[in-house]
Design a protein around this motif. Sequence first.
Motif, PDB file in Angstrom:
ATOM      1  N   SER A  43      62.607  48.662  42.623  1.00 32.90           N
ATOM      2  CA  SER A  43      62.299  49.624  41.161  1.00 32.90           C
ATOM      3  C   SER A  43      61.713  48.764  40.279  1.00 32.90           C
ATOM      4  N   ALA A  44      62.458  48.055  40.132  1.00 32.56           N
ATOM      5  CA  ALA A  44      62.423  46.956  39.325  1.00 32.56           C
ATOM      6  C   ALA A  44      61.232  45.773  39.332  1.00 32.56           C
ATOM      7  N   TYR A  45      60.359  45.740  40.362  1.00 33.13           N
ATOM      8  CA  TYR A  45      59.113  45.532  40.133  1.00 33.13           C
ATOM      9  C   TYR A  45      57.749  45.058  39.236  1.00 33.13           C
ATOM     10  N   GLY A  46      57.818  46.688  39.609  1.00 32.17           N
ATOM     11  CA  GLY A  46      57.130  47.009  38.395  1.00 32.17           C
ATOM     12  C   GLY A  46      57.152  48.154  36.714  1.00 32.17           C
ATOM     13  N   HIS A  47      58.762  48.101  36.838  1.00 35.16           N
ATOM     14  CA  HIS A  47      59.399  48.954  35.554  1.00 35.16           C
ATOM     15  C   HIS A  47      60.910  48.624  36.072  1.00 35.16           C
ATOM     16  N   PRO A  48      60.644  47.666  34.831  1.00 29.68           N
ATOM     17  CA  PRO A  48      62.546  46.304  35.600  1.00 29.68           C
ATOM     18  C   PRO A  48      63.076  47.608  33.897  1.00 29.68           C
ATOM     19  N   GLN A  49      63.002  48.209  32.932  1.00 25.75           N
ATOM     20  CA  GLN A  49      63.492  49.134  31.664  1.00 25.75           C
ATOM     21  C   GLN A  49      64.766  50.136  32.700  1.00 25.75           C
ATOM     22  N   GLY A  50      65.818  49.374  32.186  1.00 26.52           N
ATOM     23  CA  GLY A  50      66.965  49.945  32.590  1.00 26.52           C
ATOM     24  C   GLY A  50      67.295  49.619  34.070  1.00 26.52           C
ATOM     25  N   GLN A  51      66.654  48.918  34.776  1.00 23.52           N
ATOM     26  CA  GLN A  51      67.226  48.294  35.965  1.00 23.52           C
ATOM     27  C   GLN A  51      68.045  47.995  36.336  1.00 23.52           C
ATOM     28  N   PRO A  52      69.170  47.239  37.122  1.00 33.56           N
ATOM     29  CA  PRO A  52      70.154  46.276  37.265  1.00 33.56           C
ATOM     30  C   PRO A  52      69.065  44.271  37.273  1.00 33.56           C
ATOM     31  N   THR A  53      70.114  44.096  36.315  1.00 32.67           N
ATOM     32  CA  THR A  53      69.293  42.547  36.093  1.00 32.67           C
ATOM     33  C   THR A  53      69.628  42.057  36.946  1.00 32.67           C
ATOM     34  N   THR A  78      47.621  40.817  36.743  1.00 33.33           N
ATOM     35  CA  THR A  78      48.756  41.751  36.515  1.00 33.33           C
ATOM     36  C   THR A  78      50.053  41.316  36.835  1.00 33.33           C
ATOM     37  N   LEU A  79      50.430  39.870  37.678  1.00 30.07           N
ATOM     38  CA  LEU A  79      51.019  38.929  38.134  1.00 30.07           C
ATOM     39  C   LEU A  79      52.077  39.168  36.903  1.00 30.07           C
ATOM     40  N   ARG A  80      51.036  38.328  35.637  1.00 33.47           N
ATOM     41  CA  ARG A  80      51.938  38.047  34.607  1.00 33.47           C
ATOM     42  C   ARG A  80      52.155  38.867  33.844  1.00 33.47           C
ATOM     43  N   ARG A  81      51.559  39.746  34.072  1.00 28.60           N
ATOM     44  CA  ARG A  81      51.591  41.612  32.369  1.00 28.60           C
ATOM     45  C   ARG A  81      53.036  42.057  33.624  1.00 28.60           C
ATOM     46  N   MET A  82      53.108  42.104  34.480  1.00 31.71           N
ATOM     47  CA  MET A  82      54.735  42.034  35.594  1.00 31.71           C
ATOM     48  C   MET A  82      56.057  41.601  34.453  1.00 31.71           C
ATOM     49  N   ALA A  83      55.470  39.779  35.122  1.00 33.84           N
ATOM     50  CA  ALA A  83      56.480  39.164  34.998  1.00 33.84           C
ATOM     51  C   ALA A  83      56.682  39.148  33.165  1.00 33.84           C
ATOM     52  N   SER A  84      55.676  39.427  32.438  1.00 36.27           N
ATOM     53  CA  SER A  84      55.958  39.400  31.272  1.00 36.27           C
ATOM     54  C   SER A  84      56.688  40.399  31.108  1.00 36.27           C
ATOM     55  N   ASP A  85      56.225  41.940  31.480  1.00 35.60           N
ATOM     56  CA  ASP A  85      58.084  42.812  31.556  1.00 35.60           C
ATOM     57  C   ASP A  85      58.711  42.330  31.354  1.00 35.60           C
ATOM     58  N   ALA A  86      59.360  41.815  32.811  1.00 32.51           N
ATOM     59  CA  ALA A  86      60.441  41.637  32.816  1.00 32.51           C
ATOM     60  C   ALA A  86      61.270  40.732  31.825  1.00 32.51           C
ATOM     61  N   VAL A  87      60.836  39.635  31.725  1.00 30.33           N
ATOM     62  CA  VAL A  87      61.060  38.665  30.500  1.00 30.33           C
ATOM     63  C   VAL A  87      61.621  39.598  29.742  1.00 30.33           C
ATOM     64  N   ARG A  88      60.858  40.270  28.969  1.00 32.88           N
ATOM     65  CA  ARG A  88      60.297  41.042  27.908  1.00 32.88           C
ATOM     66  C   ARG A  88      61.751  42.339  27.824  1.00 32.88           C
ATOM     67  N   GLU A  89      62.093  42.476  28.811  1.00 28.89           N
ATOM     68  CA  GLU A  89      63.531  43.110  29.079  1.00 28.89           C
ATOM     69  C   GLU A  89      64.616  42.003  28.981  1.00 28.89           C
ATOM     70  N   LEU A  90      64.790  41.414  29.759  1.00 27.79           N
ATOM     71  CA  LEU A  90      65.697  40.741  29.630  1.00 27.79           C
ATOM     72  C   LEU A  90      66.494  39.650  28.155  1.00 27.79           C
ATOM     73  N   VAL A  91      65.377  40.249  27.735  1.00 29.24           N
ATOM     74  CA  VAL A  91      65.410  39.587  26.060  1.00 29.24           C
ATOM     75  C   VAL A  91      65.877  40.384  25.290  1.00 29.24           C
ATOM     76  N   ALA A  92      65.546  41.424  25.766  1.00 37.15           N
ATOM     77  CA  ALA A  92      65.999  43.146  24.749  1.00 37.15           C
ATOM     78  C   ALA A  92      67.462  42.831  25.096  1.00 37.15           C
ATOM     79  N   ARG A  93      67.690  42.787  26.558  1.00 34.45           N
ATOM     80  CA  ARG A  93      68.461  43.134  26.541  1.00 34.45           C
ATOM     81  C   ARG A  93      69.656  42.897  26.345  1.00 34.45           C
ATOM     82  N   TYR A  94      70.092  41.579  26.547  1.00 33.52           N
ATOM     83  CA  TYR A  94      70.730  40.138  25.962  1.00 33.52           C
ATOM     84  C   TYR A  94      70.648  39.543  25.198  1.00 33.52           C
ATOM     85  N   LYS A  95      69.436  39.897  24.207  1.00 35.59           N
ATOM     86  CA  LYS A  95      69.314  39.817  22.277  1.00 35.59           C
ATOM     87  C   LYS A  95      68.821  38.251  22.177  1.00 35.59           C
TER      88      LYS A  95
END
Length: 102
Positions: A43-53, A78-95
């Motif tokens: 479920s985190a593969y395409g939508h990382p928001q709110g998923q466990p680290t 598509t893979l670059r966009r998805m990877a970018s979303d995952a990294v963006r989520e981690l950056v925001a989550r951990y400031k």
Amino acid sequence: MKMPTATPAPTKVVGRPPKGDKPMTGAERQAALRRRQREAAMSAYGHPQGQPTQAILAALSRQLAQLDDPEQAGMHATLRRMASDAVRELVARYKLKPNSLR
């Protein structure tokens, strides 16, 4: 004179109640844990928001591995966009400050 006999108090069972009619074995609990982790990673593969680290990192690892695969060249955008979303989520989550790595 007879003393009234006291009925013993019901004993409490220690631990969580079993799922179903019998307790799970250690192997069944481990299999259930792995299944939940796989489902979270998928479920985190395409939508990382709110998923466990851990799930986000597993999905990011798969996406980066697919970017290295030349047979997946059609999916690279598509893979670059998805990877970018995952990294963006981690950056925001951990400031994190991505530019501070210099």
